[in-house]
Design an enzyme around this catalytic site. Sequence first.
Site, PDB file in Angstrom:
ATOM      1  N   ARG A 103       0.879  -1.173  -0.023  1.00  0.00           N
ATOM      2  CA  ARG A 103      -0.058  -0.089   0.056  1.00  0.00           C
ATOM      3  C   ARG A 103       0.914   1.151  -0.209  1.00  0.00           C
ATOM      4  O   ARG A 103       0.541   2.411   0.514  1.00  0.00           O
ATOM      5  CB  ARG A 103      -0.918   0.145   1.296  1.00  0.00           C
ATOM      6  CG  ARG A 103      -2.068  -1.117   1.388  1.00  0.00           C
ATOM      7  CD  ARG A 103      -3.250  -0.569   2.141  1.00  0.00           C
ATOM      8  NE  ARG A 103      -4.018  -2.004   2.494  1.00  0.00           N
ATOM      9  CZ  ARG A 103      -4.213  -2.283   3.845  1.00  0.00           C
ATOM     10  NH1 ARG A 103      -3.650  -1.309   4.685  1.00  0.00           N
ATOM     11  NH2 ARG A 103      -4.761  -3.184   4.227  1.00  0.00           N
ATOM     12  N   ARG A 109      -3.405   6.193   0.234  1.00  0.00           N
ATOM     13  CA  ARG A 109      -4.241   7.430   0.818  1.00  0.00           C
ATOM     14  C   ARG A 109      -2.985   8.062   1.507  1.00  0.00           C
ATOM     15  O   ARG A 109      -3.602   9.343   2.195  1.00  0.00           O
ATOM     16  CB  ARG A 109      -5.352   6.945   1.927  1.00  0.00           C
ATOM     17  CG  ARG A 109      -6.551   6.672   0.948  1.00  0.00           C
ATOM     18  CD  ARG A 109      -7.664   5.904   1.809  1.00  0.00           C
ATOM     19  NE  ARG A 109      -7.365   4.488   2.359  1.00  0.00           N
ATOM     20  CZ  ARG A 109      -8.028   4.111   3.245  1.00  0.00           C
ATOM     21  NH1 ARG A 109      -9.065   4.339   3.573  1.00  0.00           N
ATOM     22  NH2 ARG A 109      -7.617   2.724   3.392  1.00  0.00           N
ATOM     23  N   ARG A 130      -6.954  11.069  -7.310  1.00  0.00           N
ATOM     24  CA  ARG A 130      -8.070  10.340  -7.029  1.00  0.00           C
ATOM     25  C   ARG A 130      -9.527  11.005  -6.788  1.00  0.00           C
ATOM     26  O   ARG A 130     -10.550  10.406  -6.761  1.00  0.00           O
ATOM     27  CB  ARG A 130      -7.910   9.418  -5.708  1.00  0.00           C
ATOM     28  CG  ARG A 130      -7.141   8.012  -6.388  1.00  0.00           C
ATOM     29  CD  ARG A 130      -8.078   6.879  -6.974  1.00  0.00           C
ATOM     30  NE  ARG A 130      -9.309   6.736  -6.459  1.00  0.00           N
ATOM     31  CZ  ARG A 130      -9.889   6.157  -5.265  1.00  0.00           C
ATOM     32  NH1 ARG A 130      -8.947   5.675  -4.376  1.00  0.00           N
ATOM     33  NH2 ARG A 130     -11.056   6.325  -5.000  1.00  0.00           N
ATOM     34  N   ASP A 186      -6.808  -3.581  -7.627  1.00  0.00           N
ATOM     35  CA  ASP A 186      -7.482  -3.953  -6.265  1.00  0.00           C
ATOM     36  C   ASP A 186      -7.601  -5.487  -6.558  1.00  0.00           C
ATOM     37  O   ASP A 186      -7.616  -5.744  -7.816  1.00  0.00           O
ATOM     38  CB  ASP A 186      -8.661  -3.469  -6.022  1.00  0.00           C
ATOM     39  CG  ASP A 186      -9.467  -3.705  -4.713  1.00  0.00           C
ATOM     40  OD1 ASP A 186      -8.900  -2.985  -3.840  1.00  0.00           O
ATOM     41  OD2 ASP A 186     -10.109  -5.011  -4.801  1.00  0.00           O
ATOM     42  N   TYR A 207     -14.859 -12.877   0.075  1.00  0.00           N
ATOM     43  CA  TYR A 207     -15.593 -11.879  -0.155  1.00  0.00           C
ATOM     44  C   TYR A 207     -17.000 -12.237  -1.084  1.00  0.00           C
ATOM     45  O   TYR A 207     -17.807 -11.818  -1.060  1.00  0.00           O
ATOM     46  CB  TYR A 207     -14.687 -10.759  -1.232  1.00  0.00           C
ATOM     47  CG  TYR A 207     -13.679 -10.068  -0.449  1.00  0.00           C
ATOM     48  CD1 TYR A 207     -14.242  -9.168   0.567  1.00  0.00           C
ATOM     49  CD2 TYR A 207     -12.345 -10.130  -0.704  1.00  0.00           C
ATOM     50  CE1 TYR A 207     -13.328  -8.238   1.225  1.00  0.00           C
ATOM     51  CE2 TYR A 207     -11.775  -9.095  -0.092  1.00  0.00           C
ATOM     52  CZ  TYR A 207     -11.813  -8.424   0.988  1.00  0.00           C
ATOM     53  OH  TYR A 207     -11.170  -7.586   1.803  1.00  0.00           O
TER      54      TYR A 207
END
Length: 354
Positions: free
Chosen positions: A37, A41, A50, A86, A161
């Site tokens: 990562r 962010r 973004r 992702d 998921y």
Amino acid sequence: MSAIDRPAGQPSQTYDSAFLKACRREPVPHTPVWFMRQAGRSLPEYRRVREGTAMLESCMRPDLVTEITLQPVRRHDVDAAIFFSDIVVPLKAIGIDLDIKPGVGPVVAQPIRTRADLARLRDLTPDDVPYVTEAIGMLTAELGGTPLIGFAGAPFTLASYLVEGGPSRNHEHTKALMYGDPQLWADLLDRLAEITSAFLKVQIEAGASAVQLFDSWVGALPPADYRRSIMPASSKVLASVASYGVPRIHFGVGTGELLGLMGEAGADVMGVDYRVPLDEAVRRVGPGKALQGNLDPAVLFATTEAVEAKTDEVLAAAAGLEGHVFNLGHGVLPTTDPDALTRLVEYVHTKTQR
């Protein structure tokens, strides 16, 4: 002998990079560093680019993928880039109705829980993800000698998921299916292994220098269940890309009890989370593999002196390894100070200069 000992064709310009040398367990000029990562962010430039663009849309725009992937390389001088995407992108590409909801994660409109549902998981082809091929072509042209790591989600995590319908703390529906209908479970994971293999092949054929298989949630299982119900599918994925001669990294969270089995699944490099010291991890994994990790991401919120002290502990534990790639023991936390990451890269490079 692993696939990475037998590179096919002429070495690329990334072949002699510190990162790939460490993956091959060869002498390095310094311990290479990258962060899970690292493109995300924690970077203000990421948030700016973004802004107004949904996560899945940003993964399908080669211009955005390229810019976001390059941002931490420019800022931190890391030794490898990780492809911005992702783990649910290949599922979206084959038509699964899902979205990544801010603050929640991937949410699947119709969970997959019956044999009839398997028909919705069709094969993935390169034509389903042309934006991946285009973005990697743009990236390799920009990165030069810096390797690009492709990645995919492992079958168990994707299954979790799909079966739960979204993130889950206890994985109750997933485990109910695994224990209650083992044949359907095996068929589901095998189908996901095919999709994941195809997704990794697209990335390698487009120019990725290494790949990482993320099994984010597999730490929820005990070793016997992993060996019986998970390992065959993960092994299939890792074996499917062995002939390309690129390093294969395998990483999971909370997988201290599974490290040996995950290594047996076929990885060249085992990622280790922050819960197991690297000198203990190598005992569990055994010889013949490099290790990646494993500073606790939360340490980066401490003082520079404390970060350096904890980094020294990681490097000391790694001193006897055949190969070591420095990383965090999980992803960069969103509120991490980017300057702390830049300082950490410089510190590891300086401290380990050969």
